[in-house]
Structures are given as C-alpha cells and as structure tokens.
Design a protein around this motif. Structure first.
Motif, mmCIF file in Angstrom:
data_model
loop_
_atom_site.group_PDB
_atom_site.id
_atom_site.type_symbol
_atom_site.label_atom_id
_atom_site.label_comp_id
_atom_site.label_asym_id
_atom_site.label_seq_id
_atom_site.Cartn_x
_atom_site.Cartn_y
_atom_site.Cartn_z
ATOM 1 N N LEU A 1 0.815 -1.218 0.000
ATOM 2 C CA LEU A 1 0.000 0.000 0.000
ATOM 3 C C LEU A 1 0.852 1.273 0.000
ATOM 4 C CD1 LEU A 1 -2.413 -1.383 2.674
ATOM 5 C CD2 LEU A 1 -3.150 -0.737 0.383
ATOM 6 N N GLY A 2 2.177 1.101 -0.017
ATOM 7 C CA GLY A 2 3.059 2.274 -0.010
ATOM 8 C C GLY A 2 3.103 2.955 1.341
ATOM 9 N N LEU A 3 2.860 2.198 2.414
ATOM 10 C CA LEU A 3 2.777 2.818 3.738
ATOM 11 C C LEU A 3 4.032 2.639 4.579
ATOM 12 C CD1 LEU A 3 -0.934 1.953 4.621
ATOM 13 C CD2 LEU A 3 0.003 4.237 4.195
ATOM 14 N N PRO B 1 4.969 8.782 -6.696
ATOM 15 C CA PRO B 1 4.866 9.886 -5.741
ATOM 16 C C PRO B 1 3.743 9.641 -4.732
ATOM 17 C CG PRO B 1 4.152 10.585 -7.931
ATOM 18 C CD PRO B 1 4.636 9.177 -8.055
ATOM 19 N N GLU B 2 3.912 10.239 -3.552
ATOM 20 C CA GLU B 2 2.950 10.051 -2.466
ATOM 21 C C GLU B 2 1.530 10.419 -2.901
ATOM 22 O OE1 GLU B 2 3.563 8.421 0.102
ATOM 23 O OE2 GLU B 2 1.564 8.733 0.920
ATOM 24 N N ARG B 3 1.438 11.470 -3.701
ATOM 25 C CA ARG B 3 0.117 11.931 -4.155
ATOM 26 C C ARG B 3 -0.619 10.815 -4.919
ATOM 27 N NH1 ARG B 3 -0.504 14.492 -8.830
ATOM 28 N NH2 ARG B 3 1.760 14.652 -8.938
ATOM 29 N N GLN C 1 -4.043 8.649 -3.829
ATOM 30 C CA GLN C 1 -5.164 8.522 -4.757
ATOM 31 C C GLN C 1 -5.576 7.036 -4.906
ATOM 32 O OE1 GLN C 1 -3.913 9.532 -8.745
ATOM 33 N NE2 GLN C 1 -5.433 11.191 -8.808
ATOM 34 N N LEU C 2 -4.569 6.173 -5.080
ATOM 35 C CA LEU C 2 -4.862 4.743 -5.250
ATOM 36 C C LEU C 2 -5.455 4.151 -3.982
ATOM 37 C CD1 LEU C 2 -1.671 3.651 -7.219
ATOM 38 C CD2 LEU C 2 -4.007 3.768 -8.112
ATOM 39 N N ARG C 3 -4.953 4.604 -2.801
ATOM 40 C CA ARG C 3 -5.464 4.069 -1.535
ATOM 41 C C ARG C 3 -6.918 4.453 -1.304
ATOM 42 N NH1 ARG C 3 -0.080 5.049 0.653
ATOM 43 N NH2 ARG C 3 -0.784 7.069 1.376
#
Ligand SMILES: Nc1ncnc2c1ncn2[C@@H]1O[C@H](COP(=O)(O)OP(=O)(O)O)[C@@H](O)[C@H]1O
Ligand SMILES: [Mg+2]
Length: 270
Positions: A56-58, A81-83, A87-89
């Motif tokens: 999840l990129g966390l 990028p975090e942005r 958005q995906l999350r």
C-alpha cells in the motif's frame, strides 16, 4: 495505463524492505490475480505486516528502505509519488488494519471519514451519503452508526465499517492484516464471511494476513508462507494445509489448538 490482458492485479518482484541494516522482507516473486483470495501466513515477526503495508506504499513513512517492484494492474508503485499512492489508496486499494480503531480518525465520526473518501470520486454529498448508508446496511450495521466516533464502536463494528468503506469505494485490492485477531470467535466468523461476500459481490481481491493457517484454509484460494521475510511456500490452500512442505508451515499447523483447545493436537500431520 491499461494493463496487458492477463496481467495479475498485483505483482511483487525482488521486493526488499529494510530497516537500517536489517532486511526484514525479501520476496522474490508473488502474484495476486483479480478477485483472488490470497493468504499470507507466517510466525510473528516473519514480515507479514511489513509486506502488506509496503504493497500500500505505507512503510516509507516508517523509515523503511524499499527496493524492487510492486506493480498494481501493471503500474509500478515503489517509486510512485505520495500523491499518486494516496489517490490509489482511496479508490483501488485499501487496508483493514490489525487494530480496528486505526482505520478511522479518532477525532471524527466514522461517517465523516467515509463521506470524505467517497467524495474524492466526485458526485454530490447526497449521493455519497446514500452510498455510505447502503454500504453500512450491507455489512449489517444501522446507518445511524455513521455518526459514531471510532471509540463508540466495538472492534467487530469497526472492522465492519472499514469493510463497508472498502465496498463503497469499490476497491480492487484489500489488504487485511490480521483483521480478526482482536475479536471474539463470533465476530471473527462474521468478518470472514463479509470479506468472502465482498469478493463474490465485487470481485475484490484480498490479501489476508494471518498466522492462523486453519482460518486461512477456510477462506483462501492460495496461501503463501513467509519465513524471515521470504516466501517459503506458495500453493493452493487445501494442498498446503493437508500436505505442508516447509518446516514453517508444519510448525504453524502444529501450533493450532485442537478440538479440546490443547495445542499441538490440531490438523498437523492429518
Ligand atoms: N518500523 C519499524 N522499524 C524497525 N523495525 C521494524 C519496523 N516494523 C517492523 N520491523 C521489524 O520487521 C520485522 C517484521 O515485522 P512485522 O512485519 O511486523 O512481522 P509480522 O507482521 O509477521 O509479525 C520484525 O523484526 C520487526 O521488528
Ligand atoms: Mg503483523
């Protein structure tokens, strides 16, 4: 980006996650297809949570160093990028955390969190309210619970609300990290049934993290066993629990309570 036909929903390749000098996850390859229910098993400290949060990129927020590849419908997430990840999350992937209260802001009614998430997709406030109320009903909770704060919900109700949010958002991938470990047996069974419903109703793929192999066997198509951050076995669930190949899977089976609650008399060797 449109993925090539047949591309798995999620592909992990040579994924390494390190905290300082210690590499705690090193997954050579792991795939999850659309609508698939994959169990991620392993003893405490094996790296299950770290692997799930990295999808999840966390983990980048927790000081982890991540290399290798996490592709979601073909899109590379490790350097994203975090942005883009945020958005995906909120639309394609979501987390059901181990601690039920952690899914929602403690200072807002859960409905406010839900409406904010739903309105990121556009649409009117009234539509978002209706979708939130419908989603609550689908998980067996009155819409009135939307005005409650997280601490006013039981653990089971919080997990149901988190599942309701994932269902209202129409996510394609749900990462559920030991979502039932803090619940009693009845609530545990209800949450498992809701996740199975979500999969059959929407084709949502689920990565279900647990050390409990019997629970995974009843839910999952496949189970991957993690040991010291590496996948040591990845097979159809029924095969894995009836004829485990790795020592790690055998130990997890032996640790299951037997019918009389005594450890070591479970399904191991059956
Ligand atoms: N934020 C962190 N900082 C340092 N080490 C961590 C952090 N998170 C996890 N770890 C370490 O990574 C390893 C795997 O932990 P974890 O992913 O929580 O395992 P599991 O979920 O399988 O119990 C453990 O050794 C743990 O101490
Ligand atoms: Mg964990």
């Amino acid at each position: 980006m449109t993925p090539a036909p047949g591309t798995p929903l999620l592909q992990l390749r040579d994924l390494r996650v390190s905290f300082g000098p210690e590499t705690v996850v090193h997954i050579g390859g792991l795939d999850l297809r659309e609508g698939e229910f994959l169990g991620l098993a392993g003893e405490s400290g094996a790296g299950k949570t770290t692997a799930g949060l990295t999808v999840l990129g966390l983990t980048r927020h927790t000081g982890a160093h991540v290399t290798g590849s996490v592709r979601l419908s073909g899109e590379e997430l490790v350097p994203a990028p975090e942005r883009r990840l945020r958005q995906l999350r909120g639309s394609v992937m979501a987390l059901i955390p181990q601690n039920p209260a952690a899914a929602f802001s403690p200072v807002l009614p859960v409905g406010t969190t839900m409406l904010r998430a739903l309105r990121l997709h556009g649409g009117t406030r009234a539509e978002a309210r209706r979708r939130a109320a419908e989603a609550m009903e689908r998980v067996g909770l009155p819409a009135g619970h939307l005005s409650r704060f997280p601490h006013q919900l039981s653990g089971g109700q919080s997990q149901r609300t988190a599942i309701a949010l994932a269902s209202a958002l129409g996510v394609r991938l749900l990462v559920a990290d030991e979502p039932t470990s803090s619940l009693d047996v009845t609530a545990q069974a209800q949450i498992c049934a809701l996740l199975a419903d979500l999969r059959s109703a929407h084709g949502t793929a689920v990565l279900f993290i647990s050390h409990h192999l019997a629970l995974l066997a009843g839910l999952c198509d496949r189970i991957a066993v993690l040991h010291r951050g590496r996948v040591v076995e990845d097979r159809p669930a029924a095969d894995l629990v009836t004829a485990p190949r790795s020592d790690c899977a055998r130990e997890l089976l032996a640790a299951l309570p037997g019918p009389d609650g005594v450890r070591g008399t479970g399904t191991a060797g059956a």
